[in-house]
Design an enzyme around this catalytic site. Structure first.
Site, PDB file in Angstrom:
ATOM      1  N   CYS A   9      -7.061   4.171  -2.826  1.00 36.83           N
ATOM      2  CA  CYS A   9      -6.733   4.780  -4.128  1.00 36.83           C
ATOM      3  C   CYS A   9      -5.907   3.843  -5.004  1.00 36.83           C
ATOM      4  O   CYS A   9      -6.396   3.321  -6.004  1.00 36.83           O
ATOM      5  CB  CYS A   9      -5.984   6.094  -3.937  1.00 36.83           C
ATOM      6  SG  CYS A   9      -6.964   7.374  -3.124  1.00 36.83           S
ATOM      7  N   CYS A  69      -0.912  -0.301  -0.357  1.00 34.42           N
ATOM      8  CA  CYS A  69      -0.611   1.133  -0.311  1.00 34.42           C
ATOM      9  C   CYS A  69      -0.885   1.629   1.112  1.00 34.42           C
ATOM     10  O   CYS A  69      -0.931   0.818   2.041  1.00 34.42           O
ATOM     11  CB  CYS A  69      -1.395   1.909  -1.368  1.00 34.42           C
ATOM     12  SG  CYS A  69      -3.189   1.873  -1.182  1.00 34.42           S
ATOM     13  N   SER A 115      -3.857   0.789  -4.306  1.00 33.55           N
ATOM     14  CA  SER A 115      -3.872  -0.688  -4.276  1.00 33.55           C
ATOM     15  C   SER A 115      -5.199  -1.297  -4.746  1.00 33.55           C
ATOM     16  O   SER A 115      -5.167  -2.378  -5.353  1.00 33.55           O
ATOM     17  CB  SER A 115      -3.448  -1.229  -2.904  1.00 33.55           C
ATOM     18  OG  SER A 115      -4.292  -0.793  -1.881  1.00 33.55           O
ATOM     19  N   ASN A 151      -5.410   1.951   1.197  1.00 34.72           N
ATOM     20  CA  ASN A 151      -6.182   0.890   0.512  1.00 34.72           C
ATOM     21  C   ASN A 151      -7.498   1.428  -0.052  1.00 34.72           C
ATOM     22  O   ASN A 151      -8.516   0.741  -0.059  1.00 34.72           O
ATOM     23  CB  ASN A 151      -6.441  -0.311   1.440  1.00 34.72           C
ATOM     24  CG  ASN A 151      -6.964  -1.555   0.725  1.00 34.72           C
ATOM     25  OD1 ASN A 151      -7.703  -2.341   1.306  1.00 34.72           O
ATOM     26  ND2 ASN A 151      -6.603  -1.758  -0.528  1.00 34.72           N
ATOM     27  N   ASP A 189       1.128   9.081  -4.703  1.00 37.30           N
ATOM     28  CA  ASP A 189      -0.169   8.998  -4.030  1.00 37.30           C
ATOM     29  C   ASP A 189      -1.092  10.061  -4.639  1.00 37.30           C
ATOM     30  O   ASP A 189      -0.823  11.254  -4.512  1.00 37.30           O
ATOM     31  CB  ASP A 189       0.041   9.246  -2.530  1.00 37.30           C
ATOM     32  CG  ASP A 189      -1.214   8.993  -1.741  1.00 37.30           C
ATOM     33  OD1 ASP A 189      -2.308   8.918  -2.353  1.00 37.30           O
ATOM     34  OD2 ASP A 189      -1.117   8.876  -0.513  1.00 37.30           O
TER      35      ASP A 189
HETATM   36  P1  4NP Z   1      -3.772   5.279  -1.073  1.00 37.61           P
HETATM   37  O1  4NP Z   1      -4.065   6.849  -0.888  1.00 37.61           O
HETATM   38  O2  4NP Z   1      -2.661   4.939  -0.104  1.00 37.61           O
HETATM   39  O3  4NP Z   1      -3.347   5.167  -2.491  1.00 37.61           O
HETATM   40  O4  4NP Z   1      -5.061   4.550  -0.756  1.00 37.61           O
HETATM   41  C1  4NP Z   1      -4.390   7.406   0.361  1.00 37.61           C
HETATM   42  C2  4NP Z   1      -5.670   7.351   0.820  1.00 37.61           C
HETATM   43  C3  4NP Z   1      -6.001   7.923   2.037  1.00 37.61           C
HETATM   44  C4  4NP Z   1      -5.017   8.537   2.782  1.00 37.61           C
HETATM   45  C5  4NP Z   1      -3.720   8.577   2.319  1.00 37.61           C
HETATM   46  C6  4NP Z   1      -3.399   8.010   1.110  1.00 37.61           C
HETATM   47  N1  4NP Z   1      -5.354   9.138   4.020  1.00 37.61           N
HETATM   48  O5  4NP Z   1      -4.480   9.800   4.602  1.00 37.61           O
HETATM   49  O6  4NP Z   1      -6.491   8.998   4.488  1.00 37.61           O
END
Ligand code: 4NP
Length: 144
Positions: free
Chosen positions: A8, A3, A10, A6, A117
């Site tokens: 949430c 994702c 994945s 990494n 997301d």
């Molecule tokens: P993930 O979600 O891709 O499912 O882990 C996110 C976690 C953090 C961020 C974006 C999406 N971020 O922008 O920090």
């Protein structure tokens, strides 16, 4: 399982698939296309929803996807089209490209569906992501 952060989606996908396969036969890992959360624990909301479903993912730490992952893995499941584009940018040949698949292709073939997301949403987003990933992983296990 790949994702953006990494932390949430994945890590949940990794924990779910690991719980359904024999670790001596199949190595499962996850990574983010971004580097912000390298070395960090999964998001507390992912840890909590995993726990609700009997899984412990608090042993995981964030890492960034690298081109070497194309050599180390037979299948690369991406959570959304943006992740897919980022991963494909690092591919070097047709064999690499063929390894990359949207994970929800397992449930909705050729419909180009993203795992949303849940990072900026509430707890409910994590439960629905969990349910999608659990169903998709059941299909992956059948194929493996
Ligand atoms: P993930 O979600 O891709 O499912 O882990 C996110 C976690 C953090 C961020 C974006 C999406 N971020 O922008 O920090």
């Amino acid at each position: 399982m790949v994702c953006l952060g990494n932390i949430c989606r994945s890590p949940l996908a990794e924990g779910i698939l690991k719980s359904k396969v024999n670790s001596e036969d199949i190595f499962v890992d996850s990574a983010g296309t971004g580097s912000w959360h390298v070395g960090q624990l999964p998001d507390p909301r992912s840890i909590d929803i995993a726990k609700v479903h009997g899984l412990d993912i608090a042993n995981q730490r964030g890492r960034q996807f690298t081109p070497k992952d194309f050599l180390d893995f037979d299948f690369i499941f991406v959570m959304d089209n943006s992740n897919k584009g980022d991963v494909l940018q690092l591919s070097q040949n047709e064999s690499d490209v063929k390894k990359v698949q949207l994970i929800l292709e397992e449930l909705f073939p050729n419909e180009n569906v993203d795992v949303p997301d849940p990072y900026y949403g509430g707890e409910q987003g994590f439960e629905s992501v969990y349910q999608m990933l659990d169903k998709a992983c059941n299909e992956i296990v059948k194929r493996l």
